[in-house]
Design a protein around this motif. Structure first.
Motif, mmCIF file in Angstrom:
data_model
loop_
_atom_site.group_PDB
_atom_site.id
_atom_site.type_symbol
_atom_site.label_atom_id
_atom_site.label_comp_id
_atom_site.label_asym_id
_atom_site.label_seq_id
_atom_site.Cartn_x
_atom_site.Cartn_y
_atom_site.Cartn_z
ATOM 1 N N GLU A 192 0.706 -1.256 0.023
ATOM 2 C CA GLU A 192 -0.101 -0.108 -0.019
ATOM 3 C C GLU A 192 0.880 1.277 0.068
ATOM 4 O OE1 GLU A 192 -3.397 0.198 2.787
ATOM 5 O OE2 GLU A 192 -4.374 -1.364 1.706
ATOM 6 N N LEU A 230 -6.751 -2.227 -4.526
ATOM 7 C CA LEU A 230 -7.070 -1.046 -3.647
ATOM 8 C C LEU A 230 -7.922 -1.484 -2.364
ATOM 9 C CD1 LEU A 230 -7.439 1.968 -6.620
ATOM 10 C CD2 LEU A 230 -5.373 0.970 -5.510
ATOM 11 N N SER A 231 -7.374 -1.141 -1.312
ATOM 12 C CA SER A 231 -8.183 -1.417 -0.158
ATOM 13 C C SER A 231 -9.024 -0.164 0.191
ATOM 14 C CB SER A 231 -6.986 -1.860 1.017
ATOM 15 O OG SER A 231 -6.427 -0.809 1.488
ATOM 16 N N LEU A 242 -6.815 2.215 1.886
ATOM 17 C CA LEU A 242 -6.019 3.148 0.959
ATOM 18 C C LEU A 242 -6.790 4.288 0.184
ATOM 19 C CD1 LEU A 242 -3.252 3.680 -0.300
ATOM 20 C CD2 LEU A 242 -3.641 1.754 -2.069
#
Length: 543
Positions: A353, A383-384, A387
């Motif tokens: 990340e 993409l978390s 993030l």
């Protein structure tokens, strides 16, 4: 002129030849070895053979020079050839020995025969002066013929660009110059490699002779002639390999530049021409294709799209594995008046990340255009939620996210976590079957592929939801869920969309960049059936 009696220094074979040269390289008919002159054959009225056993004495300066390098013993004298048996070597640099020996007017060959090391010393043959103008005449002629070949090929290239409406350089003279320079650089460097290797090993060689020829390449190549014996096997190997290696060093960047300037189309779509030639793919090109996507081509397509789109928001994808390339493409999109850019994460190599944040932050800090993150974990780094939230809160020009992820929970969390703290942050789905539930959860809409060929269904669902006609919205959502099965029918996403667009009457050519291919009639028929079943009641449907 008397004919010479030559003896092979490898196998001892003797033969009368129409030559009086002291050394004939690779002339032995038995073993292919070098042959040296040991006598002469003369013809009289009677068929007799006379060998002139000329036995000159060994010059003192030659004798002293030999002793500097070898412990040897003179065994015999055949004509002008002195044959020594070597008992010891005091200097291993044989090329240095040859250079110093040539200064005295002699050449030599060191051979092993029947367990003995023999040194053959014989007078150096006269090396004739090269014609200093001939190489330049051939060079100029070859430049001219390669230019003509490049001009002819350029005309066909420009016709192809015009046929497919592709970007590219359409000046035939500029293309011809580039072609001639490329071919001549590769050939010239190849021969220069031979010439440098010859000079390094003390071998006399001519300048390169280019061969002009009115053909597809405009030349038959180039040659260089060796005029003195090769001293060692290492020298022979160096002379042989130096040309291809030097030429490859130029051919590689020329190929890379050519690939980056090329617009590939499937071979089956190229109109057949009488007498045409189709080339296969070599290993180098297969390795280079991964880097052959042209930045200029992407800019060209973005500009053409901007010209066509006037009544709606215009979005341009600027993703790349190279952060600086993303910045360049995003700035270009900003300059041509794009409304939003859509940027997927780098793919291929897994990134944490921290790296992903740095990637997007560098783009956001160097551009002003609104950015839509593109979360597509099936094809790129995921993409978390955290993030996305961090990027959205730290950079105001990161305006939203496109979620192409088959997870209602993830989309829910992005809406609650990110939109909960930044109301203007937009959440779109990238999956047609998740359009309705994204709206229900509080999302803003969708950027979906099936909208390329059935936009009326997406628009009808959105309007029904906004007007709270939920029963109608459910019906349209079911249609989209069934339409999304189109991806399962084709070999690739691109093939499915383009075939479906063609069936719906959109003006689009069935062209995909390799390795992708457009599927055949069997797949096209399956897609046709699906569209008929799902869009039967659509007034816009036409077959």
């Amino acid at each position: 002129m008397p004919r010479g009696i030559h003896e092979c220094i490898n196998c001892g074979h003797r033969e009368i030849l129409d030559s009086s040269e002291p050394l004939l390289e690779k002339a032995c008919p038995r073993c292919g070895g070098d042959m040296v002159l040991v006598g002469f054959y003369t013809e009289s009225q009677e068929p007799t053979v006379q060998v002139q056993p000329s036995r000159p004495s060994l010059p003192e300066n030659l004798k002293e020079k030999l002793k500097e390098f070898y412990d040897l013993e003179l065994k015999q004298i055949d004509g002008n050839v002195f044959v020594f048996e070597v008992h010891g070597i005091m200097e291993n640099n044989f090329e240095r020995f040859l250079r110093e020996l040539e200064e005295l007017g002699y050449w030599a060959a060191l051979k092993k025969r029947e367990g003995k090391v023999l040194l053959f010393v014989f007078p150096a043959q006269e090396i004739k002066e090269d014609n200093r103008w001939l190489p330049w005449i051939f060079l100029i002629a070859t430049i001219f013929t390669t230019f003509l070949a490049g001009y002819y090929l350029s005309l066909a290239y420009i016709d192809t660009l015009n046929y497919y409406g592709l970007p590219g350089i359409r000046n035939p003279y500029l293309n011809a110059i580039a072609f001639s320079i490329s071919v001549m650089a590769i050939l010239g460097t190849h021969e220069l490699g031979h010439k440098i290797a010859a000079a390094y090993h003390g071998v006399r060689a001519t300048m390169p002779y280019f061969i002009p020829f009115p053909s597809m390449l405009g030349t038959l190549g180039a040659v260089i002639r060796v005029k003195s014996p090769l001293p060692t096997r290492n020298a022979a190997i160096d002379l042989g390999i130096s040309g291809p290696v030097a030429g490859f060093l130029i051919a590689l960047p020329v190929s890379i530049i050519g690939l980056r300037l090329s617009i590939p189309v499937p071979a089956e779509l190229v109109p057949p021409t009488e007498g045409g030639i189709a080339f296969g793919e070599n290993l180098i090109f297969l390795l280079l294709e991964f880097t052959s996507l042209s930045v200029e081509e992407r800019k060209f397509l973005a500009e053409k799209g901007r010209e066509l789109v006037n009544a709606a928001f215009y979005l341009v994808g600027t993703a790349s594995t190279n952060t600086f390339e993303v910045i360049e493409l995003t700035k270009h999109a900003q300059d041509i008046g794009t409304d939003y850019v859509v940027i997927a994460p780098p793919y291929y190599c897994p990134l944490n990340e921290t790296a992903l944040f740095r990637h997007y932050s560098m783009v956001a800090e160097r551009t002003d255009i609104p950015i839509i993150l593109y979360n597509i974990p099936s094809c790129a780094n995921p993409l978390s939620v955290q993030l996305i939230k961090r990027l959205a809160l730290e950079y105001s020009n990161i305006a939203g996210v496109k979620e192409t992820i088959d997870s209602v929970n993830h989309v829910r969390d992005v809406i609650i976590e990110v939109k909960g703290e930044r109301e203007d942050f937009m959440v779109f789905t990238g999956l047609d079957q998740h359009f309705l539930n994204t709206l229900i959860l509080g999302g803003d809409g969708g950027i979906m592929a099936c909208a390329n060929f059935a936009p009326e269904v997406h628009l009808a669902l959105y309007k029904a939801f906004q007007e709270k006609r939920f029963k109608d919205a459910f019906i349209y959502a079911q249609k989209l869920a069934r339409l999304s099965k189109v991806y399962n029918l084709a070999s690739s996403f691109g093939s499915a969309i383009k075939l479906a667009m063609g069936l719906r009457g959109f003006s689009i050519k069935p062209v995909l960049r390799p390795p992708y291919v457009v599927d055949g009639d069997d797949v096209k028929e399956e897609i046709r059936k699906l569209l008929r079943e799902v869009l039967y009641h659509s007034k816009a449907l036409s077959f």
